[in-house]
Design an enzyme around this catalytic site. Structure first.
Site, PDB file in Angstrom:
ATOM      1  N   ARG A   1       0.820  -1.213   0.000  1.00  0.00           N
ATOM      2  CA  ARG A   1       0.000   0.000   0.000  1.00  0.00           C
ATOM      3  C   ARG A   1       0.861   1.274   0.000  1.00  0.00           C
ATOM      4  O   ARG A   1       0.348   2.384  -0.068  1.00  0.00           O
ATOM      5  CB  ARG A   1      -0.937   0.024   1.226  1.00  0.00           C
TER       6      ARG A   1
ATOM      7  N   TYR B   1       0.807   4.286  -2.563  1.00  0.00           N
ATOM      8  CA  TYR B   1      -0.333   5.197  -2.402  1.00  0.00           C
ATOM      9  C   TYR B   1      -0.176   6.015  -1.118  1.00  0.00           C
ATOM     10  O   TYR B   1      -0.196   7.250  -1.151  1.00  0.00           O
ATOM     11  CB  TYR B   1      -1.620   4.380  -2.375  1.00  0.00           C
TER      12      TYR B   1
ATOM     13  N   ASN C   1     -13.117   6.597   3.380  1.00  0.00           N
ATOM     14  CA  ASN C   1     -13.812   5.773   2.363  1.00  0.00           C
ATOM     15  C   ASN C   1     -15.129   6.397   1.904  1.00  0.00           C
ATOM     16  O   ASN C   1     -16.035   6.600   2.704  1.00  0.00           O
ATOM     17  CB  ASN C   1     -14.120   4.389   2.924  1.00  0.00           C
TER      18      ASN C   1
END
Ligand code: NAD
Ligand code: UDP
Ligand code: UDP
Length: 319
Positions: free
Chosen positions: A141, A144, A173
């Site tokens: 991850r 990012y 989110n």
């Protein structure tokens, strides 16, 4: 009338922002390389006299005369940002440098779409902006998370060194219509699986949590942040504090789609955060009482309607 540049404007969030800013009487330049975005997201805007679409990669310099910039260009789902991790970090870092160089030259205000991923797998819960995070710098991850962290640094440094007017938001989110059905995010995956009667794929035991924000609430927060007092730079969290496990999400989607799909469990990806919930006190305080208005079930219903129509039209097109 302001002239506003939206990088990543043909993506999920960007397309909603383009529409809203046009409706408010602005001129909008939508810049996108169509990596994860789609022309279909902005097709209704193409005839608008104040809308312009530019196919461009933000890792390359871009010249235009604008008043404001919303920098959204970056793949956002793990499947897409891990597809070409070097390109992902270049997009965050070189993209930030280019929009900041542009903002410096034309004295535009520039807002960075940062992310709750800067908190990594957080050890503080809920997450406040003062928390520095718990991020693996060399994991799957990282392209990012670290790219977005470096972009925040660049924004602050261009402000301190070159007096560029910046704003930083940390988005939690977010879901809604115009999500890419194959981008692998949990809400789109579960809805598409439920509508197609396929197994619902929960990664791990499904007890990990996320807090889901409907896209209209985010867009409202983004615009309030852009228009906030000059001295308020952020970073500011924008998210819905209502927290759910992935099992609860799957069950809600099965119920709302009246689906016969079964839940299955697959392996948990490396470094998958166990919990995530925004503390939104700062946003409430600084952005005129901003808070999310649309709760999960209501937002899921309109997202399900969107995917239902999309899947029917794709089926028709494939005949
Ligand atoms: P998205 O993938 O739908 O949109 C990103 C857009 O950027 C796409 O249209 C894509 O084609 C474009 N893009 C990618 N690389 C580019 C490049 N090099 N040059 C030009 N355009 C490029 O994702 P989204 O959910 O709409 O996310 C928008 C922004 O918000 C992203 O920066 C993302 O990191 C941030 N964000 C989103 C969420 C979320 O839950 N949706 C959460 C946190 C942060
Ligand atoms: N840049 C851009 N558009 C502009 C002005 C600059 O894309 O309108 C790019 C420029 O090519 C450079 C980056 O932004 O790569 C940073 O610009 P800055 O002026 O800060 O740095 P320098 O050009 O001095 O390296
Ligand atoms: N997830 C899942 N099934 C899927 C896709 C995702 O259980 O088909 C899980 C994933 O492991 C994570 C959560 O859902 O714990 C949110 O994933 P997403 O990719 O949407 O966002 P992020 O992990 O970046 O918050």
């Amino acid at each position: 009338m302001k002239r506003i540049l939206i990088t990543g404007g043909a993506g999920f969030v960007g397309s909603h922002l383009c529409k809203r800013l046009l409706n408010e009487g602005n001129e909008v330049i939508c810049l996108d390389n169509y990596f994860t975005g789609a022309k279909s997201n902005i097709i209704d805007l193409l005839d608008h006299p104040h809308f312009e679409m530019v196919r461009h990669d933000i890792t390359e310099p871009y010249y235009a005369e604008v008043d404001e910039i919303y920098n959204l260009a970056c793949p956002a789902s793990p499947v897409h940002y891990q597809y070409n991790p070097i390109k992902t970090i270049k997009t965050s870092v070189l993209g930030a440098i280019n929009v900041l160089g542009l903002a410096k030259r034309v004295k535009a205000k520039v807002l960075q779409a940062s992310t709750s991923e800067v908190y990594g797998d957080p050890l503080v819960h809920p997450q406040t902006e003062s928390y520095w995070g718990h991020v693996n710098p060399i994991g799957i991850r990282s392209c990012y998370d670290e790219g977005k962290r470096c972009a925040e640094t660049l924004f602050m440094d261009y402000h301190n060194q070159n007096k560029v007017a910046i704003k930083i938001i940390r988005i939690f989110n977010t879901y809604g219509p115009n999500m890419n059905p194959s981008d692998g995010r949990v809400v789109s995956n579960f809805i598409v699986q439920a509508l197609q009667g396929k197994d619902i794929t929960i990664f791990g035991d499904g007890l990990q949590t996320r807090s889901f924000q409907y896209v209209d609430d985010l867009v409202e927060g983004m615009i309030r942040m852009m228009n906030s007092e000059r001295g308020f730079l952020g970073p500011v969290n924008l998210g819905n504090p209502n927290e759910f496990t992935m099992l609860e999400l799957a069950q809600a989607i099965i119920e709302l789609t009246d689906s016969k799909s079964k839940i299955i469990h697959l392996g948990l990806p490396q470094d998958d955060p166990k919990q995530r919930q925004p503390d939104i006190s700062l946003a409430k305080n600084k952005l005129n009482g901003w808070e999310p208005k649309i709760q999960l079930r209501e937002g899921l219903v309109s997202t399900i309607n969107y995917f239902d129509k999309l899947l029917v039209s794709q089926k028709v097109a494939s005949f």
